[in-house]
Every structure is written in C-alpha cells, then in structure tokens.
Write a protein that holds these residues in place. Structure first.
Motif, PDB file in Angstrom:
ATOM      1  N   TYR A  23       0.563  -1.254   0.306  1.00  0.00           N
ATOM      2  CA  TYR A  23      -0.615   0.181   0.209  1.00  0.00           C
ATOM      3  C   TYR A  23       0.431   0.950   0.154  1.00  0.00           C
ATOM      4  O   TYR A  23       0.477   2.257  -0.330  1.00  0.00           O
ATOM      5  CB  TYR A  23      -0.921  -0.494   1.574  1.00  0.00           C
ATOM      6  N   ASP A  24       2.179   1.042  -0.186  1.00  0.00           N
ATOM      7  CA  ASP A  24       3.146   2.255  -0.063  1.00  0.00           C
ATOM      8  C   ASP A  24       4.505   1.375  -0.107  1.00  0.00           C
ATOM      9  O   ASP A  24       4.461   0.483  -0.250  1.00  0.00           O
ATOM     10  CB  ASP A  24       2.952   3.358   1.230  1.00  0.00           C
ATOM     11  N   SER A  41      -2.878  -2.739  -4.343  1.00  0.00           N
ATOM     12  CA  SER A  41      -4.372  -3.230  -4.383  1.00  0.00           C
ATOM     13  C   SER A  41      -5.248  -1.687  -4.193  1.00  0.00           C
ATOM     14  O   SER A  41      -4.744  -0.621  -3.377  1.00  0.00           O
ATOM     15  CB  SER A  41      -3.981  -3.962  -2.706  1.00  0.00           C
ATOM     16  N   GLY A  44      -5.807  -1.522  -0.113  1.00  0.00           N
ATOM     17  CA  GLY A  44      -5.192  -0.803   0.625  1.00  0.00           C
ATOM     18  C   GLY A  44      -4.074   0.741   0.543  1.00  0.00           C
ATOM     19  O   GLY A  44      -4.121   1.716   0.614  1.00  0.00           O
ATOM     20  N   PHE A  45      -4.386   0.800  -1.317  1.00  0.00           N
ATOM     21  CA  PHE A  45      -3.921   2.098  -1.848  1.00  0.00           C
ATOM     22  C   PHE A  45      -5.031   3.326  -1.735  1.00  0.00           C
ATOM     23  O   PHE A  45      -4.591   4.280  -1.160  1.00  0.00           O
ATOM     24  CB  PHE A  45      -3.773   1.797  -3.584  1.00  0.00           C
ATOM     25  N   SER A  48      -4.336   3.938   2.066  1.00  0.00           N
ATOM     26  CA  SER A  48      -3.465   4.815   3.003  1.00  0.00           C
ATOM     27  C   SER A  48      -2.939   6.220   1.742  1.00  0.00           C
ATOM     28  O   SER A  48      -2.483   7.648   2.752  1.00  0.00           O
ATOM     29  CB  SER A  48      -1.515   3.283   2.207  1.00  0.00           C
ATOM     30  N   HIS A  49      -3.559   6.681   1.070  1.00  0.00           N
ATOM     31  CA  HIS A  49      -3.741   7.834  -0.443  1.00  0.00           C
ATOM     32  C   HIS A  49      -3.984   8.646   0.232  1.00  0.00           C
ATOM     33  O   HIS A  49      -4.244   9.868   0.390  1.00  0.00           O
ATOM     34  CB  HIS A  49      -3.264   7.061  -1.339  1.00  0.00           C
ATOM     35  N   ASP A  54     -12.507   2.071   0.362  1.00  0.00           N
ATOM     36  CA  ASP A  54     -12.508   1.407  -1.163  1.00  0.00           C
ATOM     37  C   ASP A  54     -13.012   1.346  -1.756  1.00  0.00           C
ATOM     38  O   ASP A  54     -14.181   0.677  -2.311  1.00  0.00           O
ATOM     39  CB  ASP A  54     -11.700   0.096  -1.737  1.00  0.00           C
ATOM     40  N   SER A 228      -4.513  -8.970  -0.505  1.00  0.00           N
ATOM     41  CA  SER A 228      -4.908  -7.965  -0.988  1.00  0.00           C
ATOM     42  C   SER A 228      -4.113  -6.984   0.553  1.00  0.00           C
ATOM     43  O   SER A 228      -3.593  -5.285   0.387  1.00  0.00           O
ATOM     44  CB  SER A 228      -6.037  -7.735  -0.894  1.00  0.00           C
ATOM     45  N   THR A 229      -4.440  -7.413   1.781  1.00  0.00           N
ATOM     46  CA  THR A 229      -4.316  -6.604   2.804  1.00  0.00           C
ATOM     47  C   THR A 229      -2.949  -6.945   3.732  1.00  0.00           C
ATOM     48  O   THR A 229      -3.643  -6.324   5.322  1.00  0.00           O
ATOM     49  CB  THR A 229      -5.698  -6.163   3.559  1.00  0.00           C
ATOM     50  N   LEU A 232      -1.043  -3.956   4.817  1.00  0.00           N
ATOM     51  CA  LEU A 232      -2.356  -3.044   6.096  1.00  0.00           C
ATOM     52  C   LEU A 232      -2.695  -3.788   6.620  1.00  0.00           C
ATOM     53  O   LEU A 232      -2.547  -2.726   8.176  1.00  0.00           O
ATOM     54  CB  LEU A 232      -3.266  -2.229   4.664  1.00  0.00           C
TER      55      LEU A 232
END
Length: 282
Positions: A23-24, A41, A44-45, A48-49, A54, A228-229, A232
């Motif tokens: 995610y980063d 993912s 996650g993006f 985090s972003h 989602d 995926s996670t 995270l």
C-alpha cells in the motif's frame, strides 16, 4: 523480456504464484525481502493515500504515479495493479493501461462492477451488463502490448458467476478472477467452467473467501493468489499497539536493543537496499 512476459511465464509454472498486496513504498520494501511479486491493492491504496474506504475514490493519476515509484525501486519484481473498473470510461481505461505498461507494470485487473463500486469482499456490489463489460475489456486487450490482463467479475449469484466466468475465459484475457468466492465448492465450479484459462484467487483477512494455503490452492487448480491486505492490517495492529505502549510508558520510546529490534539503523538498512536494487537490477 517484458515485465508482462515475465509474469505470464511465472504464472505458467507449476504451483500457485503468490502476489503480496502493498500500500506504500515502505510496505513494498518489506514485501520485497520475502516475495518476488507484488499486488497494488485498491483497498490498501485508498486507505493509505486518501484515508478512505475502497468505494471508488481512487484517481487514476495517483495510482499511476505510485506504480511508477514502485517500478523505480523494484526493477525486477512482478507488479500486478488493481485498476478497479478502469475508472469508469473505456477510453480512460485504455489510457491508464498504456501509461502503466509504459512505466513497467506487469499486469492489471479490470473488474465488471457498476458505480458506486465496493471492495470485492463487501456487501452491496452491483455489476455492469455483461456485454458492456466485455466491450470495455476488449478495448483494453486491444490496447495492451504484452501486459497481463486479469478479467474480474464481482457477480454474487451462482448462475451469473459461472456464466460470466465462462465468458471471461473465452476472451483473450490472460487470467480470470471471481472476487468474493465463498467456498471451496465455488472455486471448483469456477475452475470447471474456465477450462485451461489461468485462475486467480483473492484472499483478504476477514473477507468472504476461505483462508487457504498455497498447497490447497494448487490442488484446486488456482494459478495465482493475491493477498490484498496482510501488510496493511499488520501495520494497523502494530502501530496501534506501539502507540498504546508509548502512552503507557509516558512517552518514553522503547529501546531497540542489540537483538535486531526496529530502530533507525534497521529502517535505514531496509531503505538502502532499495538504492542497491536500483543500481544492480535496473
């Protein structure tokens, strides 16, 4: 050999290929020490972003910029990128695919969800008419040069799942994903209707799908597993615990000590490996 060809060849090898959700850049740096494949993912993006769930907030330039940074730091790792529904418009989807392939993404996942979209393991998902999704998918397939394309359906009713999976397998997509499949029997049924087409399975802690090992997935005929996670959720737990402990200690930081605890030295060593990787693997 292109990044797409390398991932395609890896998928064709015996066993189930694992791709770890990052995610980063820091989570990717840790993942790179353990696995040679990453999954960018959307869950996650978005978390985090943007600090958001989602459900469709991701702007494609942000995702492309992140993948560009990943490829710069990890020249040889497989990078499979979640592009949701192609950001609604088929022309935008093609533009994003062109850009991602240019900067070195190994592959993309394109889903058939209708807006407002949801995480694949959430309730309330709705899908586009199949013909509309297939037209978008065909445009993406015609646009990519050698990038791996995963065709994903988020259908939730068994009859529709199997019909869509069979239709996706008949396209030139490299891999088929049914997200949120609920049990092993469902995986077997999907495997049967998709024939020889490579199959991808998405695992997310607390999600709708069963927790299965790579050996179990291989026995079921699954070719790729995306996680995926794990990064995270591990970060969530570790950060929350560390800050609670800091509060209990009245603000006194823990001593990393001589046994390899994480402090400035260990963190710097991790990041210096990214510099070395750029010089030796690019």
């Amino acid at each position: 050999m292109s990044h797409g060809s390398r991932l395609r060849d890896r998928i064709a090898e015996p066993g189930t290929t694992p791709l770890i959700g990052v995610y980063d850049m820091y989570s990717a740096s840790l993942s790179a020490a353990h696995y040679d494949g990453m999954f960018v993912s959307g869950f996650g993006f978005a978390a985090s972003h943007y600090g958001l769930p989602d459900i469709g907030f991701i702007a494609w330039p942000d995702m492309v910029a992140f993948v560009q940074r990943l490829r710069g730091a990890f020249p040889r790792h497989h990078l499979l990128v979640d592009i949701d529904d192609g950001y609604v418009d088929p022309e935008v989807a093609c533009h994003v695919v062109e850009g991602l392939e240019r900067i070195g993404a190994s592959g993309v996942i394109l889903e058939d969800q209708k807006r407002p979209r949801r995480c694949g393991h959430a309730d309330g998902k709705r899908v586009l008419p199949l013909d509309e999704y297939l037209a978008k998918l065909e445009m993406v397939l015609a646009t990519r040069r050698d990038m791996v394309v995963v065709a994903r359906t988020d259908a939730t009713e068994e009859e529709d799942i199997l019909h869509r999976a069979k239709c996706l397998a008949a396209t030139d997509a490299d891999v088929v994903l049914v997200d949120g499949v609920r049990d092993v029997a469902g995986i077997r049924a999907i495997r049967e209707v998709t024939g020889d087409k490579p199959l991808l399975f998405n695992q997310i802690a607390g999600g709708k799908s069963p927790r299965l090992s790579l050996a179990e997935l291989t026995a079921l005929g699954v070719d790729v597993a995306i996680y995926s996670t794990p990064c995270l959720f591990a970060a969530h737990e570790a950060i929350d615990s560390a800050l609670a402990e800091l509060k209990r200690a009245d603000g006194r930081l823990p001593d990393p000590g001589p046994d390899g605890g994480v402090g400035v030295a260990a963190s710097t060593r991790l990041l210096e490996r990214n510099l070395a990787r750029r010089r030796t693997e690019a």
